[in-house]
Scaffold this active site. Structure first.
Site, mmCIF file in Angstrom:
data_model
loop_
_atom_site.group_PDB
_atom_site.id
_atom_site.type_symbol
_atom_site.label_atom_id
_atom_site.label_comp_id
_atom_site.label_asym_id
_atom_site.label_seq_id
_atom_site.Cartn_x
_atom_site.Cartn_y
_atom_site.Cartn_z
ATOM 1 N N ASP A 65 -3.133 29.436 -13.928
ATOM 2 C CA ASP A 65 -3.121 29.797 -12.516
ATOM 3 C C ASP A 65 -2.179 31.009 -12.389
ATOM 4 O OD1 ASP A 65 -3.136 29.474 -9.614
ATOM 5 O OD2 ASP A 65 -1.165 28.571 -9.844
ATOM 6 N N ASP A 117 -0.498 32.306 -8.792
ATOM 7 C CA ASP A 117 0.519 32.131 -7.752
ATOM 8 C C ASP A 117 1.358 30.879 -7.980
ATOM 9 O OD1 ASP A 117 0.101 34.405 -6.045
ATOM 10 O OD2 ASP A 117 -1.781 33.505 -5.403
ATOM 11 N N GLU A 165 -3.201 20.861 2.148
ATOM 12 C CA GLU A 165 -3.390 21.194 0.725
ATOM 13 C C GLU A 165 -2.493 20.357 -0.180
ATOM 14 O OE1 GLU A 165 -2.488 24.797 -2.412
ATOM 15 O OE2 GLU A 165 -2.721 25.349 -0.319
ATOM 16 N N SER A 180 -7.472 32.282 -10.482
ATOM 17 C CA SER A 180 -6.639 32.263 -9.281
ATOM 18 C C SER A 180 -7.439 32.176 -7.993
ATOM 19 C CB SER A 180 -5.772 33.525 -9.243
ATOM 20 O OG SER A 180 -5.099 33.625 -8.007
ATOM 21 N N ALA A 181 -6.933 31.352 -7.075
ATOM 22 C CA ALA A 181 -7.526 31.265 -5.739
ATOM 23 C C ALA A 181 -6.885 32.298 -4.819
ATOM 24 C CB ALA A 181 -7.335 29.855 -5.175
ATOM 25 N N LYS A 219 -11.495 25.175 -8.675
ATOM 26 C CA LYS A 219 -11.197 25.983 -9.862
ATOM 27 C C LYS A 219 -11.724 25.263 -11.100
ATOM 28 C CE LYS A 219 -7.122 28.047 -9.811
ATOM 29 N NZ LYS A 219 -5.687 28.242 -9.628
ATOM 30 N N ASP A 261 0.110 24.734 -11.093
ATOM 31 C CA ASP A 261 1.141 24.175 -10.215
ATOM 32 C C ASP A 261 0.531 23.271 -9.152
ATOM 33 O OD1 ASP A 261 1.820 26.103 -7.321
ATOM 34 O OD2 ASP A 261 0.051 26.287 -8.568
#
Length: 300
Positions: free
Chosen positions: A41, A43, A88, A156-157, A205, A230
Site C-alpha cells: 500500500d 498512504d 472506514e 493504492s486507493a 484492493k 495499514d
C-alpha cells in the site's frame, strides 16, 4: 529465528504466532531475491502517518490542503472525511457493510475535484509545497529492492499522480516499481476531467481491481511475497498473484490502536504498532537477501 533477525525484537513488533513467522521468514530466505516480490500500500504504509505528533497527509489530503483547491471545495472534502473515515476504520462493521460507503466517498470526492480546474503541471508544485513524508528508512527500502531486482508493486486507493510525484521528488522512483492507483485523466487542454479506469478504494484492493494489468503474470517464478499494508482491506492485495508459495504480511497499526490491535494481530503475521519507520522491513530484507546469497554459494 527471532534471535537471528534482531529487527523483530523491536518494541513496536507484535506477533500472534512467532513460530509461524519464523517458518515464513526461513522460506523467504531460502528463496532469496530471485523468488521475491514486494506488494505494498502507499498512504500511511510507505508514507508516514505522523511526525512529531502531527498527522501527515495522504495523497488525497495533499491535494485537499493545497492552494489549487477552493475554500468551498476544501470544506466539502473535509465534511466527507469526517463522515466516512469513521466508517472506514469502524471495527464493528464488516467489509461488506463498509463497501457502498467507500464507493460513495471516493465518487463524491472525485466529482468535487473535477470541478476544480486542476491542471497537470500543478501536481509537482502541490507535492513540493506539501508536508508529504515517506517513512524513515525509505531510501534503504527502495534502493535495496532496486539493486536486487525485486519488483515493487504499489497498490493504492490514493491518487496515482500524487504518490508517483512524491516518490520521484524523494529520488527513489526506480524502474522496478509498478503502480496501480486512481490516476487522473486530463483533457487535451490539460485540465482534470475525471479518473482513469476502475475506481480503487480501501476495500476492493484485490485481483478484480487490477486484472487488466497482466503484471503478475510477467513475474512467473516470483512466488514469495512480502505484503505491506495499514488496513484490513490491504490483506487482499496479493490475490492476483498466481502460485504464491510463501507470503509474509506486515501491517502498520497507526490509528485506533487499542480497538484494532486484536483484529490486526489475527490478520497480519507481523504488526508494527505506532512505528513510523521501515526498520523492521529493511531488517527482514537484509536477512532474506544475505542468506539467499549464502545459500546459493553453498549449493544444494
Amino acid at each position: 529465528m527471532a534471535e537471528e533477525v534482531s529487527t523483530l525484537m523491536k518494541a513496536t513488533v507484535l506477533m500472534r504466532q512467532p513460530g509461524r513467522v519464523q517458518e515464513i521468514v526461513g522460506a523467504l530466505r531460502k528463496g532469496g531475491g530471485d523468488r521475491l516480490q514486494v506488494i505494498s500500500d502507499f498512504d500511511m504504509t510507505l508514507s508516514r502517518f505522523a511526525y512529531n505528533g502531527k498527522r501527515c497527509p495522504s495523497s488525497y489530503n495533499i491535494l485537499d490542503n493545497s492552494k489549487i483547491i477552493s475554500e468551498e471545495c476544501r470544506k466539502e472534502l473535509t465534511a466527507l472525511l469526517h463522515h466516512y473515515y469513521p466508517i472506514e476504520i469502524d471495527p464493528h462493521r464488516t467489509v461488506k457493510e463498509k463497501l457502498p460507503h467507500m464507493v460513495e466517498w471516493w465518487t463524491k470526492a472525485h466529482n468535487l475535484l473535477c470541478q476544480q480546474k486542476i491542471q497537470k503541471f500543478q501536481i509537482a508544485q502541490v507535492v513540493r509545497e506539501s508536508n508529504a513524508m515517506l517513512r524513515e528508512g525509505y531510501k534503504t527500502f527502495f534502493n535495496t529492492l532496486y539493486h536486487n531486482n525485486i519488483p515493487l508493486f504499489i497498490f493504492s486507493a490514493g491518487i496515482g499522480d500524487i504518490l508517483e510525484e512524491i516518490i520521484r521528488q524523494m529520488k527513489v522512483f526506480h524502474p522496478n516499481i509498478h503502480i496501480v492507483s486512481n490516476y487522473m485523466d486530463f483533457n487535451e487542454d490539460g485540465f482534470l476531467q475525471g479518473f482513469k479506469g476502475q475506481l480503487i478504494h480501501t476495500y476492493n484492493k484485490n485481483s478484480s481491481a487490477c486484472e487488466n494489468s497482466g503484471y503478475f503474470q510477467q513475474l512467473e517464478g516470483k512466488t514469495n511475497v512480502i505484503l505491506l499494508g495499514d488496513s484490513i482491506g490491504d490483506l487482499t492485495m496479493a490475490d492476483g498473484v498466481p502460485g504464491v508459495q510463501n507470503i509474509l504480511k506486515i501491517g502498520f497499526l497507526n490509528d485506533k490502536v487499542e480497538e484494532r490491535r486484536e483484529r490486526y494481530m489475527d490478520s497480519y503475521d507481523i504488526v508494527l504498532e505506532k512505528d513510523e519507520t521501515l526498520d523492521v522491513v529493511n531488517g527482514l530484507l537484509q536477512h532474506i537477501l544475505c542468506q539467499g546469497v549464502q545459500l546459493e554459494m553453498q549449493g544444494p
